[in-house]
Design a protein around this motif. Structure first.
Motif, PDB file in Angstrom:
ATOM      1  N   ASP A   1       0.837  -1.192   0.000  1.00  0.00           N
ATOM      2  CA  ASP A   1       0.000   0.000   0.000  1.00  0.00           C
ATOM      3  C   ASP A   1       0.880   1.253   0.000  1.00  0.00           C
ATOM      4  O   ASP A   1       1.989   1.246   0.526  1.00  0.00           O
ATOM      5  CB  ASP A   1      -0.891   0.038   1.248  1.00  0.00           C
ATOM      6  CG  ASP A   1      -2.099  -0.879   1.149  1.00  0.00           C
ATOM      7  OD1 ASP A   1      -2.581  -1.118   0.028  1.00  0.00           O
ATOM      8  OD2 ASP A   1      -2.561  -1.360   2.204  1.00  0.00           O
ATOM      9  N   SER A   2       0.360   2.322  -0.582  1.00  0.00           N
ATOM     10  CA  SER A   2       1.021   3.620  -0.467  1.00  0.00           C
ATOM     11  C   SER A   2       0.383   4.390   0.682  1.00  0.00           C
ATOM     12  O   SER A   2      -0.839   4.364   0.859  1.00  0.00           O
ATOM     13  CB  SER A   2       0.912   4.405  -1.771  1.00  0.00           C
ATOM     14  OG  SER A   2      -0.439   4.634  -2.125  1.00  0.00           O
ATOM     15  N   VAL A   3       1.216   5.050   1.475  1.00  0.00           N
ATOM     16  CA  VAL A   3       0.763   5.726   2.691  1.00  0.00           C
ATOM     17  C   VAL A   3       1.331   7.139   2.730  1.00  0.00           C
ATOM     18  O   VAL A   3       2.543   7.333   2.570  1.00  0.00           O
ATOM     19  CB  VAL A   3       1.208   4.957   3.950  1.00  0.00           C
ATOM     20  CG1 VAL A   3       0.842   5.732   5.213  1.00  0.00           C
ATOM     21  CG2 VAL A   3       0.593   3.557   3.981  1.00  0.00           C
ATOM     22  N   LEU A   4       0.461   8.114   2.943  1.00  0.00           N
ATOM     23  CA  LEU A   4       0.892   9.483   3.243  1.00  0.00           C
ATOM     24  C   LEU A   4       0.704   9.707   4.732  1.00  0.00           C
ATOM     25  O   LEU A   4      -0.403   9.597   5.254  1.00  0.00           O
ATOM     26  CB  LEU A   4       0.074  10.500   2.449  1.00  0.00           C
ATOM     27  CG  LEU A   4       0.367  11.974   2.783  1.00  0.00           C
ATOM     28  CD1 LEU A   4       1.806  12.337   2.405  1.00  0.00           C
ATOM     29  CD2 LEU A   4      -0.619  12.905   2.082  1.00  0.00           C
ATOM     30  N   ASP A   5       1.791  10.034   5.411  1.00  0.00           N
ATOM     31  CA  ASP A   5       1.793  10.276   6.860  1.00  0.00           C
ATOM     32  C   ASP A   5       1.837  11.781   7.086  1.00  0.00           C
ATOM     33  O   ASP A   5       2.886  12.416   6.950  1.00  0.00           O
ATOM     34  CB  ASP A   5       3.016   9.578   7.463  1.00  0.00           C
ATOM     35  CG  ASP A   5       3.127   9.731   8.970  1.00  0.00           C
ATOM     36  OD1 ASP A   5       2.156  10.205   9.603  1.00  0.00           O
ATOM     37  OD2 ASP A   5       4.191   9.372   9.511  1.00  0.00           O
ATOM     38  N   VAL A   6       0.687  12.366   7.415  1.00  0.00           N
ATOM     39  CA  VAL A   6       0.574  13.817   7.591  1.00  0.00           C
ATOM     40  C   VAL A   6       1.029  14.199   9.001  1.00  0.00           C
ATOM     41  O   VAL A   6       0.558  13.625   9.987  1.00  0.00           O
ATOM     42  CB  VAL A   6      -0.879  14.277   7.356  1.00  0.00           C
ATOM     43  CG1 VAL A   6      -0.997  15.793   7.577  1.00  0.00           C
ATOM     44  CG2 VAL A   6      -1.348  13.895   5.966  1.00  0.00           C
ATOM     45  N   GLY A   7       1.925  15.164   9.088  1.00  0.00           N
ATOM     46  CA  GLY A   7       2.501  15.494  10.384  1.00  0.00           C
ATOM     47  C   GLY A   7       3.424  14.384  10.839  1.00  0.00           C
ATOM     48  O   GLY A   7       3.372  13.932  11.988  1.00  0.00           O
ATOM     49  N   CYS A   8       4.303  13.954   9.938  1.00  0.00           N
ATOM     50  CA  CYS A   8       5.079  12.716  10.145  1.00  0.00           C
ATOM     51  C   CYS A   8       6.121  12.829  11.235  1.00  0.00           C
ATOM     52  O   CYS A   8       6.604  11.810  11.737  1.00  0.00           O
ATOM     53  CB  CYS A   8       5.736  12.299   8.832  1.00  0.00           C
ATOM     54  SG  CYS A   8       6.974  13.487   8.231  1.00  0.00           S
ATOM     55  N   TYR A  65      -3.705   5.100   1.509  1.00  0.00           N
ATOM     56  CA  TYR A  65      -4.138   5.555   2.836  1.00  0.00           C
ATOM     57  C   TYR A  65      -3.452   6.861   3.208  1.00  0.00           C
ATOM     58  O   TYR A  65      -2.269   7.062   2.932  1.00  0.00           O
ATOM     59  CB  TYR A  65      -3.816   4.501   3.900  1.00  0.00           C
ATOM     60  CG  TYR A  65      -4.644   3.247   3.763  1.00  0.00           C
ATOM     61  CD1 TYR A  65      -5.965   3.219   4.209  1.00  0.00           C
ATOM     62  CD2 TYR A  65      -4.105   2.098   3.169  1.00  0.00           C
ATOM     63  CE1 TYR A  65      -6.731   2.072   4.065  1.00  0.00           C
ATOM     64  CE2 TYR A  65      -4.873   0.950   3.027  1.00  0.00           C
ATOM     65  CZ  TYR A  65      -6.187   0.951   3.481  1.00  0.00           C
ATOM     66  OH  TYR A  65      -6.955  -0.190   3.333  1.00  0.00           O
ATOM     67  N   VAL A  66      -4.214   7.733   3.837  1.00  0.00           N
ATOM     68  CA  VAL A  66      -3.677   8.962   4.391  1.00  0.00           C
ATOM     69  C   VAL A  66      -3.889   8.902   5.903  1.00  0.00           C
ATOM     70  O   VAL A  66      -5.017   8.702   6.367  1.00  0.00           O
ATOM     71  CB  VAL A  66      -4.344  10.207   3.794  1.00  0.00           C
ATOM     72  CG1 VAL A  66      -3.711  11.473   4.366  1.00  0.00           C
ATOM     73  CG2 VAL A  66      -4.224  10.205   2.271  1.00  0.00           C
ATOM     74  N   ILE A  67      -2.802   9.058   6.655  1.00  0.00           N
ATOM     75  CA  ILE A  67      -2.801   8.842   8.096  1.00  0.00           C
ATOM     76  C   ILE A  67      -2.316  10.111   8.792  1.00  0.00           C
ATOM     77  O   ILE A  67      -1.415  10.790   8.306  1.00  0.00           O
ATOM     78  CB  ILE A  67      -1.844   7.674   8.470  1.00  0.00           C
ATOM     79  CG1 ILE A  67      -2.194   6.404   7.673  1.00  0.00           C
ATOM     80  CG2 ILE A  67      -1.880   7.405   9.972  1.00  0.00           C
ATOM     81  CD1 ILE A  67      -3.578   5.866   7.927  1.00  0.00           C
ATOM     82  N   ALA A  68      -2.904  10.414   9.948  1.00  0.00           N
ATOM     83  CA  ALA A  68      -2.434  11.553  10.739  1.00  0.00           C
ATOM     84  C   ALA A  68      -2.572  11.223  12.218  1.00  0.00           C
ATOM     85  O   ALA A  68      -3.655  10.859  12.677  1.00  0.00           O
ATOM     86  CB  ALA A  68      -3.223  12.816  10.408  1.00  0.00           C
TER      87      ALA A  68
END
Length: 209
Positions: free
Chosen positions: A52-59, A117-120
């Motif tokens: 999966d591709s994941v964007l971690d916002v505020g990583c 997925y976009v995760i924060a």
């Protein structure tokens, strides 16, 4: 207080914390590594899997990437953070991963990209300028960027108020859930892992049985 002032305050807080604590969970103002990883576990239970591709916002320091790596979940990871010192430290810590400096709500930022997925995790508690409106805008933007789903957490008003004089932003989980339902009918509210915290999942499709 304006959005720009809020962003500057956030950058100042985390730049100072990183200088004080270095490459450590305390640089992100988590009370313990166990607490940080417990939140990661809940966020990832939206369904993140290998490839999966994941964007971690505020990583921050890229600790979500480190958590997934430790679990053996090999994802196409991208980290995003507004604090330049955090981005530099994350690149130093995980040179094989992708990290970008910038804000989620920048007008043209990430306009040509999408992610499974976009995760924060922990990105809202310092907001002071219209915090719920900021949360709404952020959730909407994260959902626009996802192909499968969004997972984010927030401090909860259901918890006993802190007795340390802090002004951390807390939100009513039901109010937040009701807004997120306007973005996706397949929204899940989780309050089963920490008394002072909640997590929301917003899925593009109904969860498969």
């Amino acid at each position: 207080m304006t959005t720009e002032e809020d962003n500057r305050h956030t950058i100042d807080v985390f730049s100072s914390s990183l200088l004080q604590h270095g490459h450590d969970f305390r640089a992100l103002n988590w009370g313990s590594q166990k607490g940080q990883e417990n939140r990661f576990r809940i966020l990832c239970e939206i369904g993140i899997e290998t490839a999966d591709s994941v964007l971690d916002v505020g990583c921050g320091l890229g600790d979500l990437y480190g958590y997934l790596k430790k679990r053996g979940t090999k994802v196409d990871y991208s980290g995003l953070d507004i604090t330049p010192d955090m981005v530099a430290a994350a690149r130093d810590k995980f040179p094989e991963a992708k990290f970008r400096e910038g804000g989620l709500l920048d007008a043209t930022h990430l306009s040509d990209q999408s992610f499974d997925y976009v995760i924060a995790s922990g990105i809202f508690y310092l907001r002071r300028d219209k915090p719920f409106q900021h949360l709404e805008r952020s959730a909407r933007r994260m959902f626009e960027l996802c192909r499968k789903g969004v997972a984010f957490n927030c401090l909860s008003t259901w918890a006993e108020p802190a007795d340390d004089g802090s002004d951390e932003y807390r939100e009513d989980p039901v109010r937040c859930f009701e807004f997120c339902r306007t973005l996706s009918p397949w929204t899940v509210l989780r309050t089963d892992y920490h008394p002072g915290d909640f997590t929301l999942y917003l899925r593009r499709q109904a969860q498969q049985s």
